[in-house]
Design a protein around this motif. Structure first.
Motif, PDB file in Angstrom:
ATOM      1  N   SER A   1      15.287   4.200   0.610  1.00  0.00           N
ATOM      2  CA  SER A   1      14.952   4.440  -1.059  1.00  0.00           C
ATOM      3  C   SER A   1      14.126   3.268  -1.267  1.00  0.00           C
ATOM      4  O   SER A   1      14.215   2.306  -1.062  1.00  0.00           O
ATOM      5  N   ARG A   2      12.825   3.708  -2.144  1.00  0.00           N
ATOM      6  CA  ARG A   2      12.217   2.420  -2.724  1.00  0.00           C
ATOM      7  C   ARG A   2      12.745   1.578  -3.481  1.00  0.00           C
ATOM      8  O   ARG A   2      12.679   0.447  -3.837  1.00  0.00           O
ATOM      9  N   ASP A   3      14.082   2.245  -4.158  1.00  0.00           N
ATOM     10  CA  ASP A   3      14.907   1.345  -5.174  1.00  0.00           C
ATOM     11  C   ASP A   3      15.892   0.577  -4.526  1.00  0.00           C
ATOM     12  O   ASP A   3      16.603  -0.105  -5.284  1.00  0.00           O
ATOM     13  N   PHE A   4      15.981   0.488  -3.098  1.00  0.00           N
ATOM     14  CA  PHE A   4      16.918  -0.506  -2.576  1.00  0.00           C
ATOM     15  C   PHE A   4      16.561  -1.851  -2.900  1.00  0.00           C
ATOM     16  O   PHE A   4      15.644  -2.415  -2.958  1.00  0.00           O
TER      17      PHE A   4
ATOM     18  N   ALA B   1       7.007   9.127  13.211  1.00  0.00           N
ATOM     19  CA  ALA B   1       5.918   8.086  13.883  1.00  0.00           C
ATOM     20  C   ALA B   1       6.105   6.864  13.360  1.00  0.00           C
ATOM     21  O   ALA B   1       5.936   6.655  12.248  1.00  0.00           O
ATOM     22  N   MET B   2       6.415   5.882  14.045  1.00  0.00           N
ATOM     23  CA  MET B   2       6.702   4.547  13.905  1.00  0.00           C
ATOM     24  C   MET B   2       5.450   3.904  13.509  1.00  0.00           C
ATOM     25  O   MET B   2       4.387   4.136  14.205  1.00  0.00           O
ATOM     26  N   THR B   3       5.635   3.187  12.500  1.00  0.00           N
ATOM     27  CA  THR B   3       4.537   2.392  11.920  1.00  0.00           C
ATOM     28  C   THR B   3       4.700   0.775  12.535  1.00  0.00           C
ATOM     29  O   THR B   3       5.948   0.722  12.997  1.00  0.00           O
ATOM     30  N   TYR B   4       3.816   0.104  12.190  1.00  0.00           N
ATOM     31  CA  TYR B   4       4.187  -1.362  12.597  1.00  0.00           C
ATOM     32  C   TYR B   4       5.276  -2.007  11.971  1.00  0.00           C
ATOM     33  O   TYR B   4       5.879  -2.777  12.483  1.00  0.00           O
ATOM     34  N   TYR B   5       5.357  -1.515  10.641  1.00  0.00           N
ATOM     35  CA  TYR B   5       6.623  -1.969   9.954  1.00  0.00           C
ATOM     36  C   TYR B   5       8.116  -1.702  10.841  1.00  0.00           C
ATOM     37  O   TYR B   5       8.899  -2.368  10.295  1.00  0.00           O
ATOM     38  N   GLY B   6       8.211  -0.994  11.605  1.00  0.00           N
ATOM     39  CA  GLY B   6       9.264  -0.513  12.135  1.00  0.00           C
ATOM     40  C   GLY B   6       9.492  -1.372  13.537  1.00  0.00           C
ATOM     41  O   GLY B   6      10.544  -1.553  14.328  1.00  0.00           O
TER      42      GLY B   6
ATOM     43  N   GLU C   1       0.746  -1.103   0.010  1.00  0.00           N
ATOM     44  CA  GLU C   1      -0.079   0.036   0.144  1.00  0.00           C
ATOM     45  C   GLU C   1       0.720   1.266  -0.001  1.00  0.00           C
ATOM     46  O   GLU C   1       0.291   2.406  -0.131  1.00  0.00           O
ATOM     47  N   ARG C   2       2.334   1.229   0.304  1.00  0.00           N
ATOM     48  CA  ARG C   2       2.985   2.207   0.232  1.00  0.00           C
ATOM     49  C   ARG C   2       4.077   2.076  -0.724  1.00  0.00           C
ATOM     50  O   ARG C   2       5.133   2.990  -1.029  1.00  0.00           O
ATOM     51  N   ASP C   3       3.676   1.128  -1.744  1.00  0.00           N
ATOM     52  CA  ASP C   3       4.861   0.980  -2.893  1.00  0.00           C
ATOM     53  C   ASP C   3       6.206   0.613  -2.520  1.00  0.00           C
ATOM     54  O   ASP C   3       7.006   1.187  -2.961  1.00  0.00           O
ATOM     55  N   TRP C   4       6.401  -0.223  -1.362  1.00  0.00           N
ATOM     56  CA  TRP C   4       7.581  -0.320  -0.757  1.00  0.00           C
ATOM     57  C   TRP C   4       7.818  -2.051  -0.673  1.00  0.00           C
ATOM     58  O   TRP C   4       6.754  -2.654  -0.104  1.00  0.00           O
TER      59      TRP C   4
END
Length: 552
Positions: free
Chosen positions: A273-276, A184-189, A147-150
């Motif tokens: 970066s998204r490109d990582f 702000a930390m998301t759950y992904y963090g 949903e965050r294109d990540w």
């Protein structure tokens, strides 16, 4: 009935039906009694409850007391088989005889458990873990967030590999990215997510690189949390856990990367970066072996229910955890009982009194369920078990309020919404707070991810909107300095200590204001057709969307 301007604004903000029964409005501000709150806390935190440890003789005392209060309030048993409880099956894991080392070419670094590394496993059925010559891959923050294109994995095969990941998420180091909502930390963090995602990727293990600022706690916290026993709910699928879960100190990671010809700090920048792309630590390997002793134990959630009159299959939740640490090592005064008066006999006291308020009111249209969760102190496991094995379908759970460590020091000018910006509960609670003459305060804990550290979270990550909010900010009644000192002393000297004991001098006026907000929020929803949702960008929105058809 003529409504005040403030009350009318509240009702409008809550999107109540136009024709609101007078009986519902009359119950908008029930009278919560400070003496009853105090007595519940005094009883539950007394020495004869032995710190409310799970799977101890004290547990039955808690069950008897809380279920007795639920019954007196007019609730019916809401647990399994017509009873007041839900059995929570847990596995207890203890790693021992840990031997580990990194190797890069002819360089080796032995790793000592608790010093350079902490190693554990929560994989069911394992008694001995041995990973030899395991390849290491740096996967940035270890996140898959469509949903965050990540996607930190880019479709690469991680089967059998050890994933090296950063704690928190990309925006912590550079909030201007605003990919994950800023600082702000998301759950992904959270470390919990990183272990879960690694298992989905088929990895053999995970190494989280500890850094104090993005983790929001020091290495001592990691050491204390992971070198002792660890718990998990009983899982049918062992593949939901990786064989090895671990952390390493930052300086160890820096040297490891350097020996592999890599620059740790430069890779951290790339990981934003998204490109990582995942980076293999060429020539670097981990050898690790350790024993795992496991034991199955059983504890219980305590559940009462008030059935809805017209939509009994739809549920609003009120939750709080009943457990505390139990009996531990004696402190300087020789006290070994961790009474847990504030944490969380105070929350259970609020749960009981909310049940009483609902029992005294006309029955709601939707069902209201009150849950005292077990094993919060062991990792939110009572709530995790309920969320994985719900007695009332999560798709038709409207939402809920979680209470953990209530304000026992007096009224405050503010009301802090932890995880502000996640759900539509923000606006609903703001209207109620402002009607009390208070203000909503920004979540000062967002970078530390406090939203992911209490019992509402296992429900939230499965899509159920959950509120976690309470008194915050400046006190409004004299003596101000004494109230501030008492609150600060609890945080510094009493939290998770044997000295978290009941006091006859506590002021419950702040908790009562908070209970009135919890009541108004839940009671309005229990008498409406509304389904509050998650805001755009919340990582919990997709889970809720999947079950939308069941709420039509």
């Amino acid at each position: 009935m003529r409504l005040s301007t403030a009350a009318a604004a509240v009702l409008a903000a809550l999107s109540l039906p136009v024709a609101v029964p007078a009986s519902v409005l009359a119950q908008a501000q029930p009278a919560f009694d400070a003496a009853r709150l105090s007595e519940h806390i005094r009883i539950l935190s007394a020495d004869d409850f032995e710190g409310r440890g799970i799977a101890t003789p004290a547990e039955q005392k808690v069950i008897d007391y809380v279920s007795g209060q639920f019954e007196a309030a007019g609730l019916e048993p809401g647990g399994e088989d017509g009873g007041w409880t839900q059995a929570v099956a847990l596995n207890r894991f203890q790693a021992s005889e840990v031997r580990a080392q990194f190797t890069v070419g002819d360089w080796t670094l032995p790793l000592t458990q608790g010093e350079q590394i902490v190693v554990s496993s929560r994989r069911p059925g394992e008694t001995h873990i041995m990973l030899m010559d395991a390849p290491l891959v740096f996967v940035g923050y270890g996140v898959t967030a469509p949903e965050r294109d990540w996607d930190d994995f880019k479709g690469q095969d991680m089967t059998g590999k050890i994933l090296v990941v950063l704690v928190n998420d990309a925006d912590f180091e550079d909030p201007s990215l605003d990919t994950f909502g800023g600082r702000a930390m998301t759950y992904y963090g959270r470390w919990t997510y990183k272990y879960e995602e690694a298992a989905r990727q088929g990895a053999a293990g995970v190494i989280i690189v500890h850094e104090t600022a993005p983790a929001s706690y020091g290495w001592t916290t990691v050491k204390n949390s992971w070198t002792g026993p660890n718990f998990d709910i009983v899982r049918d699928n062992a593949d939901e856990r990786v064989p090895m879960e671990s952390w390493i100190q930052r300086d160890v990671a820096v040297e490891l990367f350097q020996r592999a010809g890599l620059d740790f700090e430069a890779l951290k920048v790339q990981a934003r970066s998204r490109d990582f792309q995942p980076v293999t630590l060429e020539g670097a390997e981990l050898d690790v072996m350790f024993d795992v002793a496991s034991e199955r134990i059983e504890t219980h959630n305590i559940i009462g229910r008030l059935p809805g009159t017209t939509h009994p299959d739809e549920t609003f939740l009120y939750t709080a955890h009943w457990d505390h640490i139990g009996i531990g090592d004696p402190d300087a005064n020789g006290d070994a009982i961790f009474n847990g008066a504030v944490d969380n006999a105070s929350g259970i006291a609020g749960l009981i009194e909310l049940a009483r308020a609902y029992g005294d009111a006309p029955p709601p249209e939707r069902s209201v369920v009150f849950i005292g969760f077990a094993a919060e102190e062991s990792g939110l496991l009572g709530s995790e078990y309920y969320a994985a094995n719900p007695l009332y379908p999560l798709a038709k759970t409207v939402g809920g309020v979680n209470m953990d460590s209530a304000n026992v020091y007096g009224r405050t000018a503010g009301f802090g919404i932890v995880g502000y910006g996640q759900s539509e509960f923000d606006e609903r609670m703001t209207a109620l707070v402002e009607a009390q003459g208070r203000e909503v305060l920004p979540d000062g804990t967002s970078a530390a991810g406090i939203y992911f550290r209490s019992d509402h979270f296992p429900l939230a990550k499965r899509g159920v909107p959950m509120a976690y909010a309470k008194s915050s900010g400046d006190f409004v009644d004299a003596p101000i300095d004494e109230r501030v000192a008492a609150r600060n002393a609890y945080t510094a000297d009493r939290y998770h200590q044997a000295d978290d004991e009941w006091s006859a001098d506590w002021d419950y006026s702040g908790q009562i204001q908070d209970l009135q907000i919890y009541w108004s929020l839940g009671h309005a929803l229990a008498n409406s057709r509304d389904w509050p949702g998650w805001k755009d960008g919340s990582e919990f929105g997709p889970a809720r969307a999947e079950s939308a058809g069941q709420r039509e």
